[in-house]
Design a protein around this motif. Sequence first.
Motif, PDB file in Angstrom:
ATOM      1  N   ARG A 333      42.962  30.097  60.346  1.00  0.00           N
ATOM      2  CA  ARG A 333      43.469  29.398  61.665  1.00  0.00           C
ATOM      3  C   ARG A 333      44.676  28.427  61.250  1.00  0.00           C
ATOM      4  O   ARG A 333      44.960  28.101  60.097  1.00  0.00           O
ATOM      5  N   ALA A 334      44.997  27.589  62.045  1.00  0.00           N
ATOM      6  CA  ALA A 334      46.137  26.814  62.310  1.00  0.00           C
ATOM      7  C   ALA A 334      46.001  25.894  61.343  1.00  0.00           C
ATOM      8  O   ALA A 334      44.828  25.149  61.384  1.00  0.00           O
ATOM      9  N   ILE A 335      46.887  25.528  60.235  1.00  0.00           N
ATOM     10  CA  ILE A 335      46.681  24.340  59.431  1.00  0.00           C
ATOM     11  C   ILE A 335      48.344  23.816  59.196  1.00  0.00           C
ATOM     12  O   ILE A 335      49.066  24.582  59.365  1.00  0.00           O
ATOM     13  N   THR A 336      48.368  22.376  58.762  1.00  0.00           N
ATOM     14  CA  THR A 336      49.652  22.102  58.704  1.00  0.00           C
ATOM     15  C   THR A 336      50.489  22.552  57.413  1.00  0.00           C
ATOM     16  O   THR A 336      51.647  22.420  57.434  1.00  0.00           O
ATOM     17  N   THR A 337      49.705  22.831  56.410  1.00  0.00           N
ATOM     18  CA  THR A 337      50.295  23.368  55.182  1.00  0.00           C
ATOM     19  C   THR A 337      50.767  24.941  55.027  1.00  0.00           C
ATOM     20  O   THR A 337      51.281  25.391  54.122  1.00  0.00           O
ATOM     21  N   ARG A 338      50.353  25.703  56.083  1.00  0.00           N
ATOM     22  CA  ARG A 338      50.929  27.007  56.050  1.00  0.00           C
ATOM     23  C   ARG A 338      51.180  27.623  57.342  1.00  0.00           C
ATOM     24  O   ARG A 338      50.538  27.334  58.453  1.00  0.00           O
ATOM     25  N   ARG A 339      52.007  28.586  57.390  1.00  0.00           N
ATOM     26  CA  ARG A 339      52.421  29.212  58.646  1.00  0.00           C
ATOM     27  C   ARG A 339      52.049  30.909  58.294  1.00  0.00           C
ATOM     28  O   ARG A 339      52.249  31.411  57.270  1.00  0.00           O
ATOM     29  N   TYR A 340      51.173  31.313  59.442  1.00  0.00           N
ATOM     30  CA  TYR A 340      50.701  32.746  59.305  1.00  0.00           C
ATOM     31  C   TYR A 340      51.662  33.381  59.836  1.00  0.00           C
ATOM     32  O   TYR A 340      52.431  33.379  60.961  1.00  0.00           O
ATOM     33  N   TYR A 341      51.762  34.706  59.433  1.00  0.00           N
ATOM     34  CA  TYR A 341      52.603  35.816  59.936  1.00  0.00           C
ATOM     35  C   TYR A 341      51.484  36.994  60.135  1.00  0.00           C
ATOM     36  O   TYR A 341      50.878  37.527  59.289  1.00  0.00           O
ATOM     37  N   PRO A 342      51.717  37.798  61.270  1.00  0.00           N
ATOM     38  CA  PRO A 342      50.837  39.110  61.186  1.00  0.00           C
ATOM     39  C   PRO A 342      51.327  40.334  60.179  1.00  0.00           C
ATOM     40  O   PRO A 342      52.278  40.317  59.758  1.00  0.00           O
ATOM     41  N   GLY A 343      50.477  41.086  60.143  1.00  0.00           N
ATOM     42  CA  GLY A 343      50.497  42.013  59.248  1.00  0.00           C
ATOM     43  C   GLY A 343      49.556  42.332  58.191  1.00  0.00           C
ATOM     44  O   GLY A 343      48.180  41.851  58.510  1.00  0.00           O
ATOM     45  N   ALA A 344      49.883  43.335  57.147  1.00  0.00           N
ATOM     46  CA  ALA A 344      48.893  43.515  56.363  1.00  0.00           C
ATOM     47  C   ALA A 344      48.759  42.481  55.008  1.00  0.00           C
ATOM     48  O   ALA A 344      49.978  42.179  54.457  1.00  0.00           O
ATOM     49  N   HIS A 345      47.484  41.777  54.880  1.00  0.00           N
ATOM     50  CA  HIS A 345      47.417  40.986  53.882  1.00  0.00           C
ATOM     51  C   HIS A 345      46.408  41.539  52.743  1.00  0.00           C
ATOM     52  O   HIS A 345      46.011  42.733  53.102  1.00  0.00           O
ATOM     53  N   ARG A 346      46.112  40.910  51.779  1.00  0.00           N
ATOM     54  CA  ARG A 346      45.195  41.514  50.816  1.00  0.00           C
ATOM     55  C   ARG A 346      44.239  40.480  50.149  1.00  0.00           C
ATOM     56  O   ARG A 346      44.812  39.109  50.217  1.00  0.00           O
ATOM     57  N   ILE A 347      43.268  40.891  49.983  1.00  0.00           N
ATOM     58  CA  ILE A 347      42.223  39.817  49.053  1.00  0.00           C
ATOM     59  C   ILE A 347      42.016  40.400  47.659  1.00  0.00           C
ATOM     60  O   ILE A 347      41.684  41.781  47.584  1.00  0.00           O
ATOM     61  N   GLU A 348      41.750  39.378  46.924  1.00  0.00           N
ATOM     62  CA  GLU A 348      41.473  39.910  45.593  1.00  0.00           C
ATOM     63  C   GLU A 348      40.421  39.167  44.916  1.00  0.00           C
ATOM     64  O   GLU A 348      40.251  37.898  45.359  1.00  0.00           O
ATOM     65  N   ILE A 349      39.656  39.624  44.175  1.00  0.00           N
ATOM     66  CA  ILE A 349      38.302  38.800  43.533  1.00  0.00           C
ATOM     67  C   ILE A 349      38.748  38.863  42.203  1.00  0.00           C
ATOM     68  O   ILE A 349      38.907  39.736  41.501  1.00  0.00           O
ATOM     69  N   LEU A 350      38.644  37.489  41.765  1.00  0.00           N
ATOM     70  CA  LEU A 350      38.833  37.199  40.277  1.00  0.00           C
ATOM     71  C   LEU A 350      37.465  36.626  39.620  1.00  0.00           C
ATOM     72  O   LEU A 350      36.794  35.755  40.244  1.00  0.00           O
ATOM     73  N   ILE A 351      37.258  37.267  38.596  1.00  0.00           N
ATOM     74  CA  ILE A 351      36.115  36.858  37.818  1.00  0.00           C
ATOM     75  C   ILE A 351      36.596  36.427  36.536  1.00  0.00           C
ATOM     76  O   ILE A 351      37.222  37.247  35.617  1.00  0.00           O
ATOM     77  N   ASN A 352      36.312  35.296  36.183  1.00  0.00           N
ATOM     78  CA  ASN A 352      36.723  34.474  34.855  1.00  0.00           C
ATOM     79  C   ASN A 352      38.461  34.835  34.705  1.00  0.00           C
ATOM     80  O   ASN A 352      38.771  35.171  33.850  1.00  0.00           O
ATOM     81  N   GLY A 353      39.039  34.679  35.951  1.00  0.00           N
ATOM     82  CA  GLY A 353      40.327  34.945  35.856  1.00  0.00           C
ATOM     83  C   GLY A 353      41.083  36.306  36.070  1.00  0.00           C
ATOM     84  O   GLY A 353      42.235  36.186  36.136  1.00  0.00           O
ATOM     85  N   ALA A 354      40.264  37.317  35.902  1.00  0.00           N
ATOM     86  CA  ALA A 354      40.836  38.637  35.908  1.00  0.00           C
ATOM     87  C   ALA A 354      40.251  39.153  37.148  1.00  0.00           C
ATOM     88  O   ALA A 354      39.317  39.013  37.704  1.00  0.00           O
ATOM     89  N   ILE A 355      41.387  40.151  37.825  1.00  0.00           N
ATOM     90  CA  ILE A 355      41.116  40.556  38.972  1.00  0.00           C
ATOM     91  C   ILE A 355      40.342  41.912  38.930  1.00  0.00           C
ATOM     92  O   ILE A 355      40.381  42.785  38.291  1.00  0.00           O
ATOM     93  N   CYS A 356      39.058  41.806  39.617  1.00  0.00           N
ATOM     94  CA  CYS A 356      38.029  43.024  39.563  1.00  0.00           C
ATOM     95  C   CYS A 356      37.825  43.839  40.940  1.00  0.00           C
ATOM     96  O   CYS A 356      37.468  44.738  40.644  1.00  0.00           O
ATOM     97  N   ALA A 357      38.369  43.469  41.854  1.00  0.00           N
ATOM     98  CA  ALA A 357      38.598  43.960  43.073  1.00  0.00           C
ATOM     99  C   ALA A 357      39.451  43.663  43.934  1.00  0.00           C
ATOM    100  O   ALA A 357      39.985  42.483  43.943  1.00  0.00           O
ATOM    101  N   SER A 358      39.968  44.474  44.899  1.00  0.00           N
ATOM    102  CA  SER A 358      40.843  44.106  46.002  1.00  0.00           C
ATOM    103  C   SER A 358      40.917  45.003  47.136  1.00  0.00           C
ATOM    104  O   SER A 358      40.188  46.082  47.232  1.00  0.00           O
ATOM    105  N   ALA A 359      41.359  44.652  48.388  1.00  0.00           N
ATOM    106  CA  ALA A 359      41.334  45.377  49.540  1.00  0.00           C
ATOM    107  C   ALA A 359      42.199  44.781  50.464  1.00  0.00           C
ATOM    108  O   ALA A 359      42.621  43.494  50.431  1.00  0.00           O
ATOM    109  N   ASP A 360      42.795  45.537  51.355  1.00  0.00           N
ATOM    110  CA  ASP A 360      43.598  45.173  52.605  1.00  0.00           C
ATOM    111  C   ASP A 360      43.119  44.689  53.853  1.00  0.00           C
ATOM    112  O   ASP A 360      41.995  45.436  54.192  1.00  0.00           O
ATOM    113  N   PHE A 361      43.520  44.012  54.428  1.00  0.00           N
ATOM    114  CA  PHE A 361      42.967  43.835  55.850  1.00  0.00           C
ATOM    115  C   PHE A 361      44.234  43.230  56.838  1.00  0.00           C
ATOM    116  O   PHE A 361      45.444  42.880  56.097  1.00  0.00           O
TER     117      PHE A 361
END
Length: 366
Positions: A333-361
């Motif tokens: 949602r809209a916040i003052t500290t970030r401007r959003y743009y459409p398109g492919a984003h990614r989420i990563e799961i970090l466990i104890n600092g290491a990337i363990c899984a990821s997916a695009d949305f």
Amino acid sequence: MAEPLKNLLHPGLVTDMAGHISSHAPDFDAARFTRLATDGMAALELMQRAERIKDALAETLPADYAAAADILRKALPENGNPGLTGWALLPVNQFVSQHGLQHFELSLALLKALTPHFTAEFGIRRFIHAEQDRALAEISGWVTDANHHVRRLASEGTRPRLPWAMRLPALVKDPQPILPILVALLDDPEDYVRRSVANSLNDIAKDHPVLVTDFVERHIAGASAERRQLLRHASRTLLKRGDAKALANFGFAAAKGIAATLTLATPVVDFGDKLGFSIVVTNAETAPQRLMIDYAIHHVKANGTLAPKVFKWKQLDLPAGASQAIAKDHAIRAITTRRYYPGAHRIEILINGAICASADFDLRME
């Protein structure tokens, strides 16, 4: 839609400022000050408006700085009487910073007096930059002040990388001179002050990670819950990076035999809605493990590249051979500290600092 930040400084506030100053300076030209301060204001952003008001103060207050500082000091709220407060004091910070260097102690005293009514963290930085030892000698005495706003100013104003403010390159390079201030405030009774200490240490960690992990190690033994929380917040950047010593300071180790399966409930997100996701974490080791689970959202920038932002999520102790499912909704949602743009984003799961899984949305916007 959120109110623009620039509207924190507006013509009505300028009129109020003129009234408070006039009540302590009969010769003050309130009409001229108001005209100069509001000229073209509608087209200016927040800090530009502050600069315009600051320049109007310089044009209409006495040319003698000591006399001008005395008027501004008297115009502060006192004994329940109204006065300059809130965002009106941002341009006052700037005025003192620009014109007060030749009156060092007088200016620092004025900034100390105004900080209970609006932080002076912006104003004191030019004094630190100009004469660091002299400024820190004065500021160090504020750590025992009865007013918690003054104590916070000692830590917040000396932050090497304070947002929105001029950087202090000498303290970025060598933060040792401010460590005694931070140590003195580690157990301050006010959370407001302790969070400032944590933020200063987090600033330092960006340039001197070993210094901060060693600092935390020295001060975490026998720490109260409040101090431990401060040290954890101070280590947040290092924990997100998976710094081994930062993790060890809080009882975490590099995750071994940990698997995470990530599922997106909303692979397409409309702006204003939520990204829903869940993970199943499995510990394949023969010993329990303490896990710090975070996630990073890689946001699309204006140029089409991705920039990650790490968010804290959950801490858990996972027995040997066990699995656990957890779910999360992340608002887009809209916040003052970030401007959003459409398109492919990614989420990563970090466990104890290491990337363990990821997916695009995909993020859809009108």
